[in-house]
Design a protein around this motif. Structure first.
Motif, short mmCIF file in Angstrom:
data_model
loop_
_atom_site.label_atom_id
_atom_site.label_comp_id
_atom_site.label_asym_id
_atom_site.label_seq_id
_atom_site.Cartn_x
_atom_site.Cartn_y
_atom_site.Cartn_z
N LYS A 14 0.83 -1.20 0.00
CA LYS A 14 0.00 0.00 0.00
C LYS A 14 0.87 1.26 0.00
O LYS A 14 0.59 2.24 -0.69
CB LYS A 14 -0.89 -0.03 1.25
CG LYS A 14 -2.06 0.90 1.19
CD LYS A 14 -2.95 0.70 2.38
CE LYS A 14 -3.88 1.87 2.53
NZ LYS A 14 -4.64 1.82 3.78
N LEU A 37 -1.35 -2.08 -6.40
CA LEU A 37 -0.72 -2.82 -5.30
C LEU A 37 0.17 -3.92 -5.88
O LEU A 37 -0.23 -4.61 -6.83
CB LEU A 37 -1.80 -3.45 -4.43
CG LEU A 37 -2.60 -2.49 -3.55
CD1 LEU A 37 -3.80 -3.22 -2.95
CD2 LEU A 37 -1.74 -1.90 -2.45
N HIS A 42 -6.02 -6.70 3.32
CA HIS A 42 -6.51 -6.09 2.08
C HIS A 42 -8.04 -5.91 2.12
O HIS A 42 -8.56 -4.84 1.81
CB HIS A 42 -6.11 -6.98 0.91
CG HIS A 42 -6.20 -6.31 -0.43
ND1 HIS A 42 -5.55 -6.78 -1.53
CD2 HIS A 42 -6.87 -5.20 -0.84
CE1 HIS A 42 -5.80 -5.99 -2.55
NE2 HIS A 42 -6.60 -5.04 -2.16
N GLU A 63 -9.67 0.54 0.56
CA GLU A 63 -9.80 -0.32 -0.62
C GLU A 63 -11.28 -0.49 -0.99
O GLU A 63 -12.00 -1.22 -0.32
CB GLU A 63 -9.15 -1.68 -0.36
CG GLU A 63 -7.66 -1.63 -0.13
CD GLU A 63 -6.90 -1.17 -1.36
OE1 GLU A 63 -7.23 -1.60 -2.46
OE2 GLU A 63 -5.99 -0.33 -1.19
#
Lengths: 118, 287
Positions: free
Chosen positions: A37, A48, B42, B48
């Motif tokens: 990140k 990423l 993640h 995200e």
């Protein structure tokens, strides 16, 4: 393609530079996703970093003595309800290699202004 | 997690299970646990927005690196000098040598039968000789690999390529030999292996594979041959039916019979080799 002994790949130089940057910001240890990140947020990568690319590079760098890593305390992970993290930190050798790479890139940049240090 | 995210996680986990199979426990567990952590971070990262798509993208882009890492880890863990033999005697990957040997023997036997039955029309002789050469080269490569892994690897690859050149229908066994060899590490070429000259202990020979591996390899190859046969349009033209079996179309029926023979002989070769291995093992136990 085989690389010269002691040479590091651009991604490895970026990882070392990011590790130094995080260290300066007070983050001495980082985990894989955090690094991916950070690389993206710093503008070094558009996306990423892929799983395979990232963890292969980290493993290789650890074997080369540029990084070191430990599993975090399992109690911490349990308390936060998530899997344990593998925490990486840059070694003294990693800092030296990064400095040498920056010098080399700096010298090249004198002839090719498009280049910049990692 | 959404359904798409669950699927993405499953795909990444499945791939990690696959490419870490057979690796040392430390490397395998570390990679799997690191990926688990990465996936969790993640998918739980508030920044995200399209995590599932991003996870799949990272997985796909990382596949080449995963494969290279697997080979490097295998090489480091087994050591280049012993790798070829260790891997052929490791239960998880020992299918390759028996499979290649069954293919080699089958191809050579079929070629000899073809020559024996006078299969000399319309280039049949050249094809039969091509098969024979390919089979012999494959078997020779396996034999050479026992003492000279690097040279033997190239000879096996050459045999597989010859087989595909001699008979395009045989492209599938060729793929099995070459890709299977690379996947199990038997055909991974390294300079260090060129220096390897390994005196083989009896139990390290290729016949050390367990008898049922021979049987399974032969059965699988027979099945593959049969599937190729069924899928090969030239073999059974559309106008041929049970009522009108096209006996006049001798080429089609010759190919049909030859393909059946290939499947049957492959199975028979596997049975014989498996039986010999079983007997050898039994005798060793009795001794």
């Amino acid at each position: 393609m085989r690389r010269k002994p002691g040479a590091i790949l651009p991604l490895e130089a970026l990882i070392l530079a990011t590790a130094v940057g995080l260290s300066k910001a007070g983050v001495e240890q980082f985990h894989g996703f955090q690094l991916a990140k950070q690389l993206r947020n710093d503008g070094e990568q558009q996306k990423l970093t892929a799983h395979g690319t990232l963890y292969k590079a980290l493993t290789r760098m650890e074997k080369a003595g540029l990084l070191e890593s430990v599993w975090e305390d399992p109690d911490t992970a349990v308390e936060e309800g998530r899997p344990r993290r593998r925490l990486y930190s840059i070694t003294a050798k990693g800092r030296v290699v990064l400095a040498n790479t920056e010098v080399e890139v700096g010298e090249l940049a004198r002839f090719n202004p498009g280049l910049r240090a990692p | 997690m959404t359904g798409v995210e669950v699927t993405a996680v499953r795909v990444v986990r499945w791939w990690a299970q696959l490419y870490t199979r057979g690796l040392p426990a430390d490397d395998r567990e570390r990679r799997r646990l690191e990926l688990e952590s990465d996936l969790w971070e993640h998918l739980h990262d508030p920044d995200e927005q399209t995590a599932s798509r991003s996870v799949l993208g990272r997985f796909l882009r990382g596949i080449p690196a995963d494969v290279r890492w697997r080979y490097r880890t295998l090489l480091e863990s087994r050591g280049a000098r012993q790798r070829s033999h260790d891997m052929t005697t490791t239960q998880r990957v020992q299918w390759w040598a028996p499979t290649t040997m069954v293919i080699g023997v089958t191809v050579a036997v079929l070629a000899l039968l073809g020559l024996g039955f006078g299969e000399t029309e319309s280039g049949g002789w050249a094809v039969a000789v091509g098969w024979l050469v390919a089979g012999v080269v494959l078997l020779a490569g396996l034999a050479v690999m026992r003492s000279r892994p690097l040279v033997g690897s190239w000879v096996v690859i050459a045999g597989a390529v010859l087989l595909a050149l001699a008979e395009p229908v045989a492209i599938l066994p060729t793929i099995v030999v070459i890709l299977g060899g690379f996947w199990t590490g038997n055909l991974v070429i390294s300079q260090r292996r060129a220096e390897a000259t390994i005196p083989l202990a009896r139990r390290q020979s290729f016949l050390a594979a367990r008898w049922y591996v021979w049987l399974m390899a032969a059965t699988a190859l027979g099945a593959i041959g049969f599937l190729v046969l069924m899928m090969w349009p030239a073999v059974t033209p559309d106008h041929c039916t049970e009522a009108n079996p096209c006996w006049q179309d001798s080429a089609a029926w010759a190919t049909w019979i030859l393909s059946w023979m290939a499947a049957v002989i492959t199975g028979a070769v596997g049975l014989v080799l498996g039986g010999l291995r079983f007997l050898a093992r039994h005798r060793t136990r009795l001794a």
